[in-house]
Design a protein around this motif. Structure first.
Motif, mmCIF file in Angstrom:
data_model
loop_
_atom_site.group_PDB
_atom_site.id
_atom_site.type_symbol
_atom_site.label_atom_id
_atom_site.label_comp_id
_atom_site.label_asym_id
_atom_site.label_seq_id
_atom_site.Cartn_x
_atom_site.Cartn_y
_atom_site.Cartn_z
ATOM 1 N N MET A 149 50.841 39.849 47.230
ATOM 2 C CA MET A 149 51.768 40.426 46.033
ATOM 3 C C MET A 149 50.967 41.121 44.987
ATOM 4 O O MET A 149 51.403 41.997 44.145
ATOM 5 N N ASN A 150 49.461 40.831 45.078
ATOM 6 C CA ASN A 150 48.627 41.434 44.203
ATOM 7 C C ASN A 150 47.245 41.180 44.759
ATOM 8 O O ASN A 150 46.636 40.180 44.670
ATOM 9 N N PRO A 151 46.499 42.200 45.278
ATOM 10 C CA PRO A 151 45.236 42.245 45.751
ATOM 11 C C PRO A 151 44.288 41.792 45.008
ATOM 12 O O PRO A 151 42.978 41.285 45.251
ATOM 13 N N SER A 152 44.339 41.646 43.663
ATOM 14 C CA SER A 152 43.356 41.215 42.616
ATOM 15 C C SER A 152 43.367 39.690 42.618
ATOM 16 O O SER A 152 42.569 39.140 41.899
ATOM 17 N N ILE A 153 44.236 38.808 43.175
ATOM 18 C CA ILE A 153 44.175 37.350 43.184
ATOM 19 C C ILE A 153 43.167 36.724 43.966
ATOM 20 O O ILE A 153 42.992 36.960 44.985
ATOM 21 N N PRO A 154 42.351 36.000 43.175
ATOM 22 C CA PRO A 154 41.048 35.750 43.665
ATOM 23 C C PRO A 154 41.318 34.149 44.469
ATOM 24 O O PRO A 154 42.185 33.316 44.246
ATOM 25 N N LEU A 155 40.728 34.244 45.694
ATOM 26 C CA LEU A 155 40.928 33.327 46.429
ATOM 27 C C LEU A 155 39.885 32.402 46.734
ATOM 28 O O LEU A 155 39.859 31.063 46.781
ATOM 29 N N THR A 156 38.689 32.880 47.059
ATOM 30 C CA THR A 156 37.626 32.367 47.365
ATOM 31 C C THR A 156 36.711 31.734 46.162
ATOM 32 O O THR A 156 36.787 32.342 45.191
ATOM 33 N N PRO A 157 35.855 30.806 46.295
ATOM 34 C CA PRO A 157 35.378 30.245 45.223
ATOM 35 C C PRO A 157 34.323 31.539 44.646
ATOM 36 O O PRO A 157 34.225 31.401 43.256
ATOM 37 N N GLU A 158 33.818 32.476 45.139
ATOM 38 C CA GLU A 158 32.917 33.493 44.813
ATOM 39 C C GLU A 158 34.109 34.407 43.820
ATOM 40 O O GLU A 158 33.682 34.802 42.884
ATOM 41 N N GLU A 159 35.132 34.714 44.501
ATOM 42 C CA GLU A 159 36.115 35.804 43.797
ATOM 43 C C GLU A 159 36.438 34.911 42.584
ATOM 44 O O GLU A 159 36.757 35.416 41.357
ATOM 45 N N ILE A 160 36.691 33.598 42.476
ATOM 46 C CA ILE A 160 37.424 32.617 41.312
ATOM 47 C C ILE A 160 36.366 32.791 40.254
ATOM 48 O O ILE A 160 36.444 32.980 39.200
ATOM 49 N N ALA A 161 35.087 32.174 40.895
ATOM 50 C CA ALA A 161 34.003 32.372 39.893
ATOM 51 C C ALA A 161 33.617 33.655 38.969
ATOM 52 O O ALA A 161 33.422 33.764 37.677
ATOM 53 N N GLU A 162 33.886 34.934 39.728
ATOM 54 C CA GLU A 162 33.629 35.876 39.276
ATOM 55 C C GLU A 162 34.646 36.427 38.143
ATOM 56 O O GLU A 162 34.475 36.785 37.180
ATOM 57 N N ASP A 163 35.989 36.118 38.637
ATOM 58 C CA ASP A 163 37.052 36.153 37.661
ATOM 59 C C ASP A 163 36.857 35.357 36.425
ATOM 60 O O ASP A 163 37.503 35.690 35.268
ATOM 61 N N ALA A 164 36.495 34.088 36.466
ATOM 62 C CA ALA A 164 36.235 33.253 35.397
ATOM 63 C C ALA A 164 35.187 33.612 34.523
ATOM 64 O O ALA A 164 35.404 33.951 33.303
ATOM 65 N N TYR A 165 34.258 34.274 35.131
ATOM 66 C CA TYR A 165 33.241 34.801 34.124
ATOM 67 C C TYR A 165 33.529 36.097 33.539
ATOM 68 O O TYR A 165 33.394 36.064 32.475
ATOM 69 N N ARG A 166 34.303 37.316 33.903
ATOM 70 C CA ARG A 166 34.976 38.256 33.617
ATOM 71 C C ARG A 166 35.929 37.980 32.539
ATOM 72 O O ARG A 166 35.915 38.691 31.492
ATOM 73 N N SER A 167 36.719 37.141 32.806
ATOM 74 C CA SER A 167 37.805 36.527 31.915
ATOM 75 C C SER A 167 37.336 36.046 30.506
ATOM 76 O O SER A 167 37.674 36.445 29.498
ATOM 77 N N TRP A 168 36.204 35.346 30.864
ATOM 78 C CA TRP A 168 35.512 34.786 29.613
ATOM 79 C C TRP A 168 34.905 35.901 28.729
ATOM 80 O O TRP A 168 35.089 35.894 27.535
ATOM 81 N N LYS A 169 34.265 36.676 29.323
ATOM 82 C CA LYS A 169 33.869 37.900 28.696
ATOM 83 C C LYS A 169 34.789 38.646 28.009
ATOM 84 O O LYS A 169 34.558 39.220 27.086
ATOM 85 N N ALA A 170 35.974 38.746 28.553
ATOM 86 C CA ALA A 170 37.083 39.511 27.749
ATOM 87 C C ALA A 170 37.698 38.606 26.632
ATOM 88 O O ALA A 170 38.554 39.256 25.883
ATOM 89 N N GLY A 171 37.328 37.183 26.513
ATOM 90 C CA GLY A 171 37.929 36.667 25.496
ATOM 91 C C GLY A 171 38.476 35.143 25.745
ATOM 92 O O GLY A 171 39.039 34.586 24.890
#
Ligand code: ZN
Length: 278
Positions: free
Chosen positions: A22-44
Motif C-alpha cells: 500500500m505504501n513502500p515507505s512503511i518501515p518493517l525491519t528494526p533498521e527501517e523503523i529506527a531510521e524513520d524514528a530518527y528522521r521523524s525526530w529530526k523533523a519535529g
C-alpha cells in the motif's frame, strides 16, 4: 515560549497491519523503523510510537525486535526522542506476550487500549477487564506512562474506573483514535464530544484515520490538544499522493507553527506528560 504553547507531535511509524504494497515507505525491519524514528525526530516529532513486524511483515510482539529497534534508535546519541511501545501489536498474542516487552525494554510510554470492540472486519480487539487491570498495574510498577487510547466514548468510563481503583494514576494522558470501523467516526463533532469528557488536568492528543486525518488534526489544535501523525494511521499525504513518515511529521510541524505554537522537544514532552527521563 511556555509549555502551554508546545504541541507534542507523536509519529506512529508503522502499525501492525498495513502492507508495504500500500505504501513502500512503511518501515518493517528494526533498521527501517529506527531510521524513520530518527528522521521523524529530526523533523519535529517528540514521541515515536512503535510497532514491530515479523519476517513476513505481520504485526508481532517479539520483545527482541523491540529491543533491537530501540537499541538502534539509542545508538544515535543526539536523539532523545520519547519511546512509546504498543501493547496491541498482534491480535493473536496472549496477554502475557503483549506485556513482556515492557519489563524487557522499559519504554517511557506505552499504549493502553482502554476497552474492547469489533475491529471490522478483522476480529475482536480484546482488551478485557482482566488484561486492563494487569497492564495498568504492570505499567505503574515499571513507571511506564500509559497513553490511554480511546476508540469510543464508553472507554472514558473504563478509565475512570481504573483511576478509582488506583490502577491508573492521574493526571492521565488520552489519545483519541477516530475513524476505526467499530469505533467512533472521525468527525469534528465526535472529537468535540470526547474533548468535553476530559477530566481536569488531563493531557490529550488525537488523530483521525485516512482522509479524516487533516480535519481531526486542525480541530485538535483548535481545542488545545497534541497531535499524532504517521503511516500507521494514514498512508496518503493528499489525494492519490503517498506519504512518508517524514513528510507527515514535517507537515504537522509546519501546521503547528502556522497556528502560532511550537512543536515540543522530547524533554518538553516529558515535562508536559510527567515522564521522568530514563
Ligand atoms: Zn499503534
Amino acid at each position: 515560549m511556555s509549555l502551554e504553547n508546545k504541541v507534542i507531535i507523536t509519529a506512529a511509524l508503522t502499525g501492525a497491519m498495513t502492507p508495504k504494497e500500500m505504501n513502500p515507505s512503511i518501515p518493517l525491519t528494526p533498521e527501517e523503523i529506527a531510521e524513520d524514528a530518527y528522521r521523524s525526530w529530526k523533523a519535529g516529532a517528540a514521541v515515536v510510537h512503535l510497532h514491530m513486524r515479523d519476517d513476513k511483515g505481520m504485526g508481532t510482539m517479539d520483545k527482541e525486535k523491540f529491543k533491537k529497534t530501540i537499541d538502534l534508535i539509542k545508538e544515535r546519541t543526539d536523539c532523545d526522542v520519547v519511546i512509546n511501545c504498543t501493547t496491541s501489536g498482534d491480535n493473536k498474542a496472549g496477554y502475557e506476550e503483549r506485556m513482556a516487552h515492557l519489563s524487557y525494554v522499559k519504554p517511557e510510554m506505552a499504549s493502553y487500549d482502554a476497552g474492547s470492540f469489533n475491529w471490522m472486519p478483522f476480529g475482536i480487539f480484546d482488551n478485557s477487564p482482566q488484561f486492563l487491570e494487569q497492564l495498568g498495574l504492570k505499567m505503574k510498577e515499571l513507571g511506564v506512562k500509559p497513553e490511554l487510547e480511546i476508540f469510543d466514548s464508553g472507554f472514558m468510563n473504563i478509565v475512570k474506573y481504573y483511576v478509582k481503583k488506583e490502577v491508573l494514576e492521574t493526571p492521565c494522558h488520552y489519545q483519541f483514535v477516530l475513524g476505526v470501523l467499530g469505533g467512533m467516526e472521525a468527525s469534528v463533532k465526535n472529537l468535540q464530544f470526547l474533548h468535553d469528557m476530559l477530566p481536569e488536568g488531563a493531557t490529550w492528543s488525537a488523530f483521525g484515520l485516512g482522509r479524516q486525518h487533516l480535519p481531526i488534526m486542525y480541530t485538535t489544535l483548535a481545542l488545545g490538544g497534541h497531535i499524532r501523525v504517521g503511516l500507521e494511521d494514514n498512508v496518503y499525504y493528499s489525494h492519490g499522493k503517498l506519504a512518508t513518515n517524514v513528510s507527515l511529521v514535517e507537515r504537522a510541524a509546519r501546521v503547528v507553527r502556522e497556528f502560532g505554537k511550537e512543536p515540543a522537544t522530547p524533554d518538553e514532552a516529558r515535562q508536559i506528560l510527567g515522564i521522568k527521563r530514563k
